[in-house]
Scaffold this active site. Sequence first.
Site, PDB file in Angstrom:
ATOM      1  N   CYS A 144     -11.154 -50.634  76.493  1.00 18.22           N
ATOM      2  CA  CYS A 144     -11.481 -49.089  76.573  1.00 18.22           C
ATOM      3  C   CYS A 144     -10.435 -48.380  75.730  1.00 18.22           C
ATOM      4  O   CYS A 144      -9.525 -49.022  75.194  1.00 18.22           O
ATOM      5  CB  CYS A 144     -11.371 -48.702  78.119  1.00 18.22           C
TER       6      CYS A 144
ATOM      7  N   CYS B 290      -6.679 -49.005  76.526  1.00 19.52           N
ATOM      8  CA  CYS B 290      -6.023 -50.518  75.908  1.00 19.52           C
ATOM      9  C   CYS B 290      -5.568 -50.011  74.545  1.00 19.52           C
ATOM     10  O   CYS B 290      -4.348 -50.607  74.290  1.00 19.52           O
ATOM     11  CB  CYS B 290      -7.386 -51.290  75.772  1.00 19.52           C
TER      12      CYS B 290
ATOM     13  N   ASP C 274      -9.444 -32.377  39.166  1.00 20.97           N
ATOM     14  CA  ASP C 274      -9.347 -33.443  38.361  1.00 20.97           C
ATOM     15  C   ASP C 274      -8.182 -34.545  38.869  1.00 20.97           C
ATOM     16  O   ASP C 274      -8.166 -35.553  38.463  1.00 20.97           O
ATOM     17  CB  ASP C 274      -9.297 -33.408  36.949  1.00 20.97           C
TER      18      ASP C 274
ATOM     19  N   ASP D  68      -3.709 -30.528  38.324  1.00 20.71           N
ATOM     20  CA  ASP D  68      -3.983 -29.753  39.652  1.00 20.71           C
ATOM     21  C   ASP D  68      -3.261 -30.160  40.760  1.00 20.71           C
ATOM     22  O   ASP D  68      -3.435 -29.940  42.147  1.00 20.71           O
ATOM     23  CB  ASP D  68      -5.453 -29.883  39.759  1.00 20.71           C
TER      24      ASP D  68
ATOM     25  N   ASP E  79     -11.035 -25.671  39.628  1.00 17.26           N
ATOM     26  CA  ASP E  79     -10.507 -25.857  38.286  1.00 17.26           C
ATOM     27  C   ASP E  79     -11.556 -25.689  37.508  1.00 17.26           C
ATOM     28  O   ASP E  79     -12.842 -26.179  37.708  1.00 17.26           O
ATOM     29  CB  ASP E  79      -9.616 -27.291  38.327  1.00 17.26           C
TER      30      ASP E  79
END
Length: 714
Positions: free
Chosen positions: A3, A6, A609, A613, A410
């Site tokens: 679960c 755990c 790109d 940027d 861009d």
Amino acid sequence: MHCASCALVIEGALKKIPGIKSANVNYANEKAIVEGEIDANEVVEIIKNTGYRAEVVGSEMPHTEHDHQKMLQTSEIKKERNYFLFSLVLSLPIFVLSMILANKTLISLIVQSILAGVIQFFIGYRFYRGTWYGIKNKTANMDTLVAVGTSGAYFYSLFTTYFVGGEAFYETSSLLITFVILGKWLEAKTKGKTGEAIKKLMGLQAKTARVLRQAQDKFIEVDIQIEQVVVGDTVIVRPGEKIPVDGEIVEGYSSIDESMITGESIPVEKKVGDFVIGATINKTGSFKFKTTKIGKDTMLAQIIKIVEEAQGSKAPIQKFADRVSSIFVPVVMLISIITFLIWFFVVGASFVISLMAGIAVLVIACPCALGLATPTAIMVGTGKGAENGILIKNAEALEIAGKINVVVFDKTGTLTEGKPEVVNIVESKKYTSKNILQKIASVENKSEHPLAEAIVKKAKELNLEFLSVENFSAEVGRGVKAKVAGQEILIGNGALLKENNISYEELREEMIVEEEKGRTVLMVVVAGTMVGFVSVADKLKASSREAIKMLEKLGLEPVMATGDNNKTAEAIANEVGIKNWRGRVQPQDKLEIIKEYQAKGGKVVMVGDGINDAPALAQADLGIAMGTGTDVAMETGGIILVKNDLCDVAKAIKLSRLAMNKIKQNMFWALFYNSIGIPIAAFGLLKAEYAGLAMAMSSVSVVLNSLLLKRKKL
């Protein structure tokens, strides 16, 4: 792991160790990502000390690792199935004797006690083991709840059978364990389906490659295992064959089906100099290529790594589930004790009825469904993204994408192809367009400027001969000068002509028309006279207009930021359909634009790109990078678009919204189930064994709900 708690136990144990910077344990895909200055084998030992098994994911080829994982998963499903069937076979006689025949003779009770004992201590050993390690780690989990609940029922029945007489209910403990194991078997099967996307990716890898190897004084074709391919090998690929690794075509041409990597259904034409991607399928021609990337460096391996890490990461929304899970078990145990005390002392019910109510509360409240709510949806969501060429690097990026309301683009290389092309040549009466192009291409062949490349490319397409050039010089920001066949030639903008006292009034009107279309005009002067101009444009990507429409339909505001002059920026923005744009923007200015929108309360995604940027991508709430080449893993941004298709920006945001809706649905139903289930059990309206079945089914239902995401159309 049984679960969510755990996973938290293992995570907590790892985080306590000096040298471990971070640890992230995922219950759904049963993987841990550990970062720090510590040996991997030490990490395995730490996990073993918490009561769980682990092994290091090696540096094998993707398909080798896939085969190993598939074997482990198949083994786990078979083991749970066999445990369930064995437990069911033993439980049925108990159920028949106690519930159907109502046989309460001593012999019947002894038989039941033996059968129930095998189930309790052989099948149920895992729950005792988990409880013991939980005590060692000062915590409690699902194992604790099941172990305490079933032990209470079994040992009380044992006590009444052999010592004091009275009612026994061996069917409760045996059926409860049987139903819990049934749930684990079904959960293992359904959980396996959440990772199908990554299994498909892993299964794509070719097993062999046909390479040229030197034998004595000649090269021969040899079929070798993919693991034996080295960088620099020449690989031969025939029609219909799978490309084994990444490389560059050195001979031949073909069309290649890259849909399994990019999601793009149309085959891509490839020629000498083009790159090919391992695991894609050659359709028509034969070719040879030189290997550039093998093993873990191939694009397929990088994609698998990104998807695996995303599926193993935690979304911010998961923190809520973790907090609930960490306190859930102790609270449930307290509610169970209070339930027993109220039934026994306040209501005045028998010890058996009181005990049964307490056990039902313990069992129905296991937090498995809550633990599966987020990671299963993330596994399905990131897998679906990968199948569509959308690589989501982590769960946080998947969550944030759904909250975005502003998309900043861009221009160059994002909205446009990033490759300028000659679109028009306007000449005077003295020169033809070919004559002008030949002269300026001869000069520009000496330049490395992108506009120069466009002119040279156009001249080569028309098979024009390059003339000899002398005295070449570049005038920064204005143009170039050179001598061609003894004639002085200038190529550039108005500033260059003004500087040299050359008039361009004759062609001014045509130039204005070109500039209003967003094109760059290069004026051409031969021997002191302007003879014409060339207009160069960066073409819009085919998907740009459609992408903007899709974003607006989703209620998002698209914004364009470009370094071009305002006239060019406005022309491009109008062409693509963007109302808000900014021209003459430097890379650092894009960052300020994003801050501006964020200050107004906007959640901003930057699409670029991934090179110039980078500052803006980092500042934005989410960065989406256009995938270029095969260096996918090196791209900046939380999401990578492998196909370079801008429509995938909208698809990524839509996928995020769908995944977040699934997570919220899962959490609601998991919490609703417990909120309703605990009171029903506490009021004695639910038998303990059926509470176990209901608990198991709640986990399966959450996984199935996440799997429905696979059917959604992006």
